[in-house]
Design a protein around this motif. Structure first.
Motif, PDB file in Angstrom:
ATOM      1  N   LYS A 116       0.843  -1.186   0.000  1.00  0.00           N
ATOM      2  CA  LYS A 116       0.000   0.000   0.000  1.00  0.00           C
ATOM      3  C   LYS A 116       0.884   1.244   0.000  1.00  0.00           C
ATOM      4  CE  LYS A 116      -3.741  -2.193   2.489  1.00  0.00           C
ATOM      5  NZ  LYS A 116      -4.568  -2.208   3.692  1.00  0.00           N
ATOM      6  N   LYS A 117       0.342   2.338  -0.522  1.00  0.00           N
ATOM      7  CA  LYS A 117       1.049   3.623  -0.606  1.00  0.00           C
ATOM      8  C   LYS A 117       2.419   3.446  -1.251  1.00  0.00           C
ATOM      9  CE  LYS A 117      -1.345   5.485   3.382  1.00  0.00           C
ATOM     10  NZ  LYS A 117      -1.232   6.099   4.684  1.00  0.00           N
ATOM     11  N   CYS A 118       2.407   2.784  -2.378  1.00  0.00           N
ATOM     12  CA  CYS A 118       3.645   2.406  -3.064  1.00  0.00           C
ATOM     13  C   CYS A 118       4.511   3.621  -3.417  1.00  0.00           C
ATOM     14  CB  CYS A 118       3.292   1.616  -4.315  1.00  0.00           C
ATOM     15  SG  CYS A 118       4.679   0.865  -5.134  1.00  0.00           S
ATOM     16  N   GLY A 119       3.900   4.697  -3.873  1.00  0.00           N
ATOM     17  CA  GLY A 119       4.656   5.890  -4.245  1.00  0.00           C
ATOM     18  C   GLY A 119       5.389   6.505  -3.066  1.00  0.00           C
ATOM     19  N   GLU A 120       4.721   6.555  -1.922  1.00  0.00           N
ATOM     20  CA  GLU A 120       5.349   7.116  -0.727  1.00  0.00           C
ATOM     21  C   GLU A 120       6.497   6.238  -0.237  1.00  0.00           C
ATOM     22  OE1 GLU A 120       2.394   7.846   2.285  1.00  0.00           O
ATOM     23  OE2 GLU A 120       1.052   8.792   0.821  1.00  0.00           O
ATOM     24  N   VAL A 121       6.321   4.940  -0.288  1.00  0.00           N
ATOM     25  CA  VAL A 121       7.371   4.012   0.152  1.00  0.00           C
ATOM     26  C   VAL A 121       8.569   4.081  -0.788  1.00  0.00           C
ATOM     27  CG1 VAL A 121       7.939   1.600   0.602  1.00  0.00           C
ATOM     28  CG2 VAL A 121       5.725   2.493   1.300  1.00  0.00           C
ATOM     29  N   ARG A 122       8.324   4.204  -2.095  1.00  0.00           N
ATOM     30  CA  ARG A 122       9.416   4.328  -3.058  1.00  0.00           C
ATOM     31  C   ARG A 122      10.235   5.589  -2.800  1.00  0.00           C
ATOM     32  NH1 ARG A 122      11.419   6.888  -7.069  1.00  0.00           N
ATOM     33  NH2 ARG A 122       9.771   8.421  -7.052  1.00  0.00           N
ATOM     34  N   LYS A 123       9.545   6.692  -2.520  1.00  0.00           N
ATOM     35  CA  LYS A 123      10.260   7.947  -2.230  1.00  0.00           C
ATOM     36  C   LYS A 123      11.046   7.824  -0.924  1.00  0.00           C
ATOM     37  CE  LYS A 123       9.712  12.921  -1.689  1.00  0.00           C
ATOM     38  NZ  LYS A 123      10.956  12.978  -1.019  1.00  0.00           N
ATOM     39  N   LEU A 124      10.463   7.219   0.093  1.00  0.00           N
ATOM     40  CA  LEU A 124      11.160   7.015   1.363  1.00  0.00           C
ATOM     41  C   LEU A 124      12.413   6.168   1.151  1.00  0.00           C
ATOM     42  CD1 LEU A 124      10.928   7.224   4.601  1.00  0.00           C
ATOM     43  CD2 LEU A 124      10.103   4.882   4.389  1.00  0.00           C
ATOM     44  N   LEU A 125      12.273   5.079   0.399  1.00  0.00           N
ATOM     45  CA  LEU A 125      13.412   4.210   0.125  1.00  0.00           C
ATOM     46  C   LEU A 125      14.495   4.961  -0.644  1.00  0.00           C
ATOM     47  CD1 LEU A 125      14.716   1.408   0.232  1.00  0.00           C
ATOM     48  CD2 LEU A 125      13.435   0.825  -1.837  1.00  0.00           C
ATOM     49  N   ARG A 126      14.099   5.730  -1.645  1.00  0.00           N
ATOM     50  CA  ARG A 126      15.062   6.513  -2.419  1.00  0.00           C
ATOM     51  C   ARG A 126      15.814   7.505  -1.534  1.00  0.00           C
ATOM     52  NH1 ARG A 126      12.728  10.893  -5.954  1.00  0.00           N
ATOM     53  NH2 ARG A 126      12.994  11.899  -3.967  1.00  0.00           N
ATOM     54  N   ASP A 127      15.090   8.195  -0.642  1.00  0.00           N
ATOM     55  CA  ASP A 127      15.725   9.165   0.257  1.00  0.00           C
ATOM     56  C   ASP A 127      16.702   8.489   1.211  1.00  0.00           C
ATOM     57  OD1 ASP A 127      14.298  11.177  -0.960  1.00  0.00           O
ATOM     58  OD2 ASP A 127      12.791  11.328   0.630  1.00  0.00           O
ATOM     59  N   TYR A 128      16.338   7.321   1.734  1.00  0.00           N
ATOM     60  CA  TYR A 128      17.229   6.613   2.652  1.00  0.00           C
ATOM     61  C   TYR A 128      18.455   6.055   1.929  1.00  0.00           C
ATOM     62  CZ  TYR A 128      14.584   7.019   6.918  1.00  0.00           C
ATOM     63  OH  TYR A 128      13.997   7.526   8.034  1.00  0.00           O
TER      64      TYR A 128
END
Length: 144
Positions: A116-128
């Motif tokens: 769920k909330k795939c776009g938000e998780v992708r951005k979080l992963l990219r930032d980390y």
């Protein structure tokens, strides 16, 4: 942009041994139709976690296996949403392990499926990933 990166780096530095969760930034399980049914029946045995330094994928019931990959080894988090995934408001994130690393996992593609909330998780992963690379002082050069 630099403010967000500095904020993530500061959060990563707060990691302590006292925290048993190793500062888990995000945790999720496969969702969608089948994932929801399995979660309701307490039979969904796959768990994804993003910590300050690594991506953890835990699978299994009788024989549990946790696959960990350091974030600085990861490249290009991408997001896919099929028609059925959009219908159930989930998506799949694919991320590549750097092919130039000395890791045994070099060149591997990792999928975080039906979240769920795939776009938000992708951005979080990219930032980390970016914060971990900056914190370790790693420089990448493209071959021409």
């Amino acid at each position: 942009m630099n403010e967000d990166r500095n904020k993530v780096i500061e959060e990563k530095r707060k990691t302590t041994v006292d925290n048993p969760d190793f500062n888990i930034a995000w945790e999720g399980q496969p969702a969608g139709f089948l994932g929801s049914i399995l979660t309701t029946l307490h039979m969904n045995f796959t768990k994804y976690q993003i910590s300050k330094d690594e991506l953890l994928i835990t699978k299994g019931f009788f024989n549990r296996h946790t696959d960990t990959v350091e974030l600085y080894l990861l490249k290009d988090p991408d997001m896919r949403e099929s028609l059925w995934q959009r219908f159930f408001s989930v998506g799949t994130i694919t991320v590549k392990v750097d092919s130039h690393s000395n890791s045994y996992q070099a060149g591997r593609v990792i999928e975080i499926k039906n979240i769920k909330k795939c776009g938000e998780v992708r951005k979080l992963l990219r930032d980390y990933i970016e914060a971990d690379v900056v914190e370790r002082g790693i420089n990448y050069f493209d071959k021409v």
